[in-house]
Design a protein around this motif. Structure first.
Motif, PDB file in Angstrom:
ATOM      1  N   GLY A 271      -0.659 106.845  37.789  1.00 54.54           N
ATOM      2  CA  GLY A 271      -1.054 106.496  39.149  1.00 54.54           C
ATOM      3  C   GLY A 271       0.122 106.091  40.006  1.00 54.54           C
ATOM      4  N   GLU A 272      -0.176 105.368  41.076  1.00 57.96           N
ATOM      5  CA  GLU A 272       0.843 104.948  42.034  1.00 57.96           C
ATOM      6  C   GLU A 272       1.476 103.620  41.649  1.00 57.96           C
ATOM      7  OE1 GLU A 272       1.919 106.427  44.999  1.00 57.96           O
ATOM      8  OE2 GLU A 272       0.859 108.222  44.310  1.00 57.96           O
ATOM      9  N   ILE A 273       0.639 102.623  41.363  1.00 56.32           N
ATOM     10  CA  ILE A 273       1.125 101.251  41.207  1.00 56.32           C
ATOM     11  C   ILE A 273       0.780 100.687  39.835  1.00 56.32           C
ATOM     12  CG2 ILE A 273       0.920  98.875  42.050  1.00 56.32           C
ATOM     13  CD1 ILE A 273       0.400 100.050  44.827  1.00 56.32           C
ATOM     14  N   LEU A 274       1.794 100.138  39.181  1.00 51.39           N
ATOM     15  CA  LEU A 274       1.605  99.408  37.932  1.00 51.39           C
ATOM     16  C   LEU A 274       2.136  97.991  38.127  1.00 51.39           C
ATOM     17  CD1 LEU A 274       2.090 100.433  34.297  1.00 51.39           C
ATOM     18  CD2 LEU A 274       3.417  98.482  35.125  1.00 51.39           C
ATOM     19  N   ILE A 275       1.373  97.013  37.690  1.00 52.40           N
ATOM     20  CA  ILE A 275       1.795  95.615  37.739  1.00 52.40           C
ATOM     21  C   ILE A 275       2.063  95.138  36.319  1.00 52.40           C
ATOM     22  CG2 ILE A 275       1.084  93.239  38.256  1.00 52.40           C
ATOM     23  CD1 ILE A 275      -0.577  94.370  40.581  1.00 52.40           C
ATOM     24  N   ASP A 276       3.209  94.499  36.137  1.00 55.58           N
ATOM     25  CA  ASP A 276       3.531  93.920  34.830  1.00 55.58           C
ATOM     26  C   ASP A 276       3.496  92.403  34.920  1.00 55.58           C
ATOM     27  OD1 ASP A 276       4.679  94.084  32.020  1.00 55.58           O
ATOM     28  OD2 ASP A 276       6.156  92.838  33.025  1.00 55.58           O
ATOM     29  N   LEU A 277       2.769  91.797  33.981  1.00 57.54           N
ATOM     30  CA  LEU A 277       2.693  90.341  33.868  1.00 57.54           C
ATOM     31  C   LEU A 277       2.967  90.001  32.409  1.00 57.54           C
ATOM     32  CD1 LEU A 277      -0.439  89.841  36.067  1.00 57.54           C
ATOM     33  CD2 LEU A 277       1.516  88.305  36.213  1.00 57.54           C
ATOM     34  N   SER A 278       4.193  89.655  32.090  1.00 60.87           N
ATOM     35  CA  SER A 278       4.554  89.451  30.695  1.00 60.87           C
ATOM     36  C   SER A 278       5.402  88.198  30.514  1.00 60.87           C
ATOM     37  CB  SER A 278       5.297  90.671  30.146  1.00 60.87           C
ATOM     38  OG  SER A 278       4.451  91.806  30.143  1.00 60.87           O
ATOM     39  N   LEU A 279       5.421  87.709  29.297  1.00 55.85           N
ATOM     40  CA  LEU A 279       6.139  86.491  28.955  1.00 55.85           C
ATOM     41  C   LEU A 279       7.653  86.673  29.086  1.00 55.85           C
ATOM     42  CD1 LEU A 279       6.365  83.661  27.608  1.00 55.85           C
ATOM     43  CD2 LEU A 279       6.170  84.820  25.403  1.00 55.85           C
ATOM     44  N   GLY A 280       8.304  85.680  29.685  1.00 50.25           N
ATOM     45  CA  GLY A 280       9.755  85.691  29.752  1.00 50.25           C
ATOM     46  C   GLY A 280      10.304  86.828  30.594  1.00 50.25           C
ATOM     47  N   PRO A 281      11.606  87.145  30.414  1.00 51.15           N
ATOM     48  CA  PRO A 281      12.229  88.217  31.186  1.00 51.15           C
ATOM     49  C   PRO A 281      12.220  89.556  30.453  1.00 51.15           C
ATOM     50  CG  PRO A 281      13.924  86.882  30.158  1.00 51.15           C
ATOM     51  CD  PRO A 281      12.604  86.321  29.701  1.00 51.15           C
ATOM     52  N   MET A 282      11.247  89.764  29.574  1.00 54.65           N
ATOM     53  CA  MET A 282      11.189  91.021  28.830  1.00 54.65           C
ATOM     54  C   MET A 282      10.772  92.185  29.717  1.00 54.65           C
ATOM     55  SD  MET A 282       7.647  90.809  26.613  1.00 54.65           S
ATOM     56  CE  MET A 282       7.927  89.263  25.763  1.00 54.65           C
ATOM     57  N   ILE A 283      11.357  93.364  29.460  1.00 54.98           N
ATOM     58  CA  ILE A 283      10.980  94.579  30.201  1.00 54.98           C
ATOM     59  C   ILE A 283      10.974  95.818  29.297  1.00 54.98           C
ATOM     60  CG2 ILE A 283      11.542  93.911  32.576  1.00 54.98           C
ATOM     61  CD1 ILE A 283      14.029  95.890  30.523  1.00 54.98           C
ATOM     62  N   HIS A 284      11.286  95.643  28.021  1.00 50.86           N
ATOM     63  CA  HIS A 284      11.427  96.789  27.117  1.00 50.86           C
ATOM     64  C   HIS A 284      10.155  97.617  26.987  1.00 50.86           C
ATOM     65  CE1 HIS A 284       9.667  93.590  24.760  1.00 50.86           C
ATOM     66  NE2 HIS A 284       9.338  94.441  23.808  1.00 50.86           N
ATOM     67  N   HIS A 285       9.001  96.974  27.167  1.00 52.14           N
ATOM     68  CA  HIS A 285       7.713  97.647  27.031  1.00 52.14           C
ATOM     69  C   HIS A 285       7.420  98.587  28.202  1.00 52.14           C
ATOM     70  CE1 HIS A 285       7.335  93.948  29.287  1.00 52.14           C
ATOM     71  NE2 HIS A 285       6.255  94.438  29.866  1.00 52.14           N
ATOM     72  N   LEU A 286       8.233  98.511  29.263  1.00 49.77           N
ATOM     73  CA  LEU A 286       7.951  99.301  30.462  1.00 49.77           C
ATOM     74  C   LEU A 286       8.633 100.667  30.483  1.00 49.77           C
ATOM     75  CD1 LEU A 286       8.164  96.506  33.187  1.00 49.77           C
ATOM     76  CD2 LEU A 286       6.101  97.558  32.242  1.00 49.77           C
TER      77      LEU A 286
END
Length: 259
Positions: free
Chosen positions: A55-70
């Motif tokens: 889609g157009e927009i994805l929001i990430d709400l995750s613990l700490g400054p992690m981003i590897h899952h994205l």
């Protein structure tokens, strides 16, 4: 449980770099790789590869400054909005986004992703795509009904959340209320990809012992269904790690969509 004896992540915060080094680095002594790195990367890569979530927009709400899952998500969404509860986590993530000296090195996570995806030739492009896809980094406050007040979020096609509810929810009712906030942030038919740790009461960063809400797979499933979600997939990974840093028994991944 009574969380008064342990610190609250979104209230008291923690050393964000130390958190990454303990739970998400490639150091030999980092024993949580199966749960914190491989489990989310593997499940999200396979989930997005099915081609049903985009889609157009994805929001990430995750613990700490992690981003590897994205890494997997940036191939399927034009705009990624990352929300963080802590100023320190925002500063840590901005170092990486701006390629500043001293930024945390996510190279091992990038390598894991391309290995699982089977596209090793794309290793160099992955981080550039991620930086381009993350268009907004915003502080949030789940004590408020509008979590980024006074701003407004556009409705999302997908929300990814890794262990965020585990640490901001004081009790089971709090968990259900916050799942309801997730639902209101999604378009009808939008997807929630939720990771959590089960049967856990605390995790430690340095001298700080922080609260984790104890729950099991059955509770998480019922909480989502009770807030209008349909469960599409649920996987649990039991942990073989024994550590004084965290007392968790395993990790759970739930893919669901909003009715």
């Amino acid at each position: 449980m009574d969380c008064s004896t342990n610190k609250l992540y979104h209230v008291d915060g923690f050393d964000s770099r130390q958190f990454l080094e303990i739970y998400l680095s490639d150091k030999p002594e980092m024993v949580f790789g199966e749960e914190s790195l491989i489990f989310p990367i593997d499940n999200l890569t396979k989930t997005f590869a099915a081609g049903l979530i985009k889609g157009e927009i994805l929001i990430d709400l995750s613990l700490g400054p992690m981003i590897h899952h994205l890494y997997a998500a940036c191939e399927f969404f034009k705009h990624i909005i990352v929300l963080k509860a802590s100023d320190r986590c925002i500063m840590e993530l901005k170092r990486w986004l701006d390629t500043r000296t001293g930024a945390f090195n996510w190279g091992h996570a990038t390598q894991l992703h391309v290995d699982i995806e089977g596209n090793r030739d794309q290793l160099q492009d992955k981080e550039e795509k991620m930086r381009s896809a993350i268009q907004h980094l915003i502080k949030c406050d789940f004590e408020k009904e509008n979590i980024i007040e006074p701003l407004d979020l556009p409705p999302a096609d997908c929300i990814i959340s890794v262990s965020f509810l585990d640490v901001i929810c004081k009790d089971h009712d709090d968990y259900r209320r916050n799942v309801g906030k997730f639902s209101r942030m999604l378009n009808t038919g939008g997807h929630l990809l939720l990771f959590g740790v089960i049967d856990t009461t605390y995790f430690t960063v340095g001298k700080d012992k922080l609260h984790v809400l104890r729950y099991d797979e059955d509770f998480a499933r019922k909480a989502l269904v009770g807030e209008g979600f349909v469960i599409d997939c649920c996987k649990v990974k039991e942990s073989k790690v024994v550590s004084d840093l965290i007392d968790y028994k395993g990790a759970v991944f739930i893919a669901a969509h909003k009715k």
